[in-house]
Design a protein around this motif. Sequence first.
Motif, PDB file in Angstrom:
ATOM      1  N   ASP A  30      -3.462   2.351   1.533  1.00  0.00           N
ATOM      2  CA  ASP A  30      -2.365   1.544   2.060  1.00  0.00           C
ATOM      3  C   ASP A  30      -1.374   1.264   0.933  1.00  0.00           C
ATOM      4  N   PHE A  31      -0.432   2.179   0.758  1.00  0.00           N
ATOM      5  CA  PHE A  31       0.557   2.019  -0.309  1.00  0.00           C
ATOM      6  C   PHE A  31       1.595   0.956   0.042  1.00  0.00           C
ATOM      7  N   ASN A  32       1.636   0.519   1.305  1.00  0.00           N
ATOM      8  CA  ASN A  32       2.549  -0.552   1.679  1.00  0.00           C
ATOM      9  C   ASN A  32       2.164  -1.881   1.021  1.00  0.00           C
ATOM     10  N   ALA A  33       0.911  -1.962   0.558  1.00  0.00           N
ATOM     11  CA  ALA A  33       0.461  -3.184  -0.112  1.00  0.00           C
ATOM     12  C   ALA A  33       1.025  -3.314  -1.519  1.00  0.00           C
ATOM     13  N   THR A  83      -1.848   4.046  -9.179  1.00  0.00           N
ATOM     14  CA  THR A  83      -1.208   5.332  -8.902  1.00  0.00           C
ATOM     15  C   THR A  83       0.308   5.199  -8.997  1.00  0.00           C
ATOM     16  N   VAL A  84       0.839   4.127  -8.408  1.00  0.00           N
ATOM     17  CA  VAL A  84       2.280   3.881  -8.482  1.00  0.00           C
ATOM     18  C   VAL A  84       2.703   3.607  -9.923  1.00  0.00           C
ATOM     19  N   VAL A  85       1.903   2.829 -10.653  1.00  0.00           N
ATOM     20  CA  VAL A  85       2.208   2.548 -12.069  1.00  0.00           C
ATOM     21  C   VAL A  85       2.261   3.850 -12.868  1.00  0.00           C
ATOM     22  N   ALA A  86       1.278   4.721 -12.638  1.00  0.00           N
ATOM     23  CA  ALA A  86       1.251   6.004 -13.351  1.00  0.00           C
ATOM     24  C   ALA A  86       2.477   6.845 -13.008  1.00  0.00           C
TER      25      ALA A  86
END
Length: 220
Positions: free
Chosen positions: A6-9, A191-194
């Motif tokens: 859930d990348f919306n989180a 993952t988003v940070v990377a």
Amino acid sequence: MNYTFDFNAVTLAPLLQGLWVSLQLTAAANVIGIVFGFALALLIMSPYRVLRLPFMLFVEFFRCTPAIVQIVWIFYCVPMLFDVFLDPVTMGIMALGLNLMAFNAEAYRASIQAVPREQLDAGIALGLNPLQRVLYIVFPTAFRASIPVLLTNGIVIFQQSALVAIVAIQDLMYQGKTLATETYRPIETFTVVALIYFAVSFPITQIVGLLERRRQILVS
């Protein structure tokens, strides 16, 4: 694996705030590394051993110890030993800047040694004093030759800036850790940070590669 992504989180706002802090740390550290790295290179090339040796030890210390140890030492030991208390961001800039100085000094030293002797002789013939020869001949030539390495070191220091999260500077990594804890979504968050680190670093690596190819063409 029974896990629903859930990348919306993942809220981007705090991560972008952290990225801004990381970029500020990186920019300030690069100013220190580029300017004072050149001065440090001149000092470690001094013909006087008494002057040369302590600065060589400084370079080797920062090149041969982990960056995270340097950051923690500066944050906790400098205030205790020297009674100097600075805000965390300034301390982070100091730690990263000193590290970058050491690596840039080695890059400058190699470039300074490659400055053609004819250019220095021309400067002497024109009546330039030693300081003027350094400013108008040695530095511009060495800086141009060192640009690919300086950019590479700048990318490395941007990536190493993530280590300041350990001393509670609210950079990108710190914000990522906080968000992962709050949302219980470490996979998505990191993952988003990377990807953010990659999005900043990758274009610069391409520029470095382009400069290297152009320099090889000019040399050949």
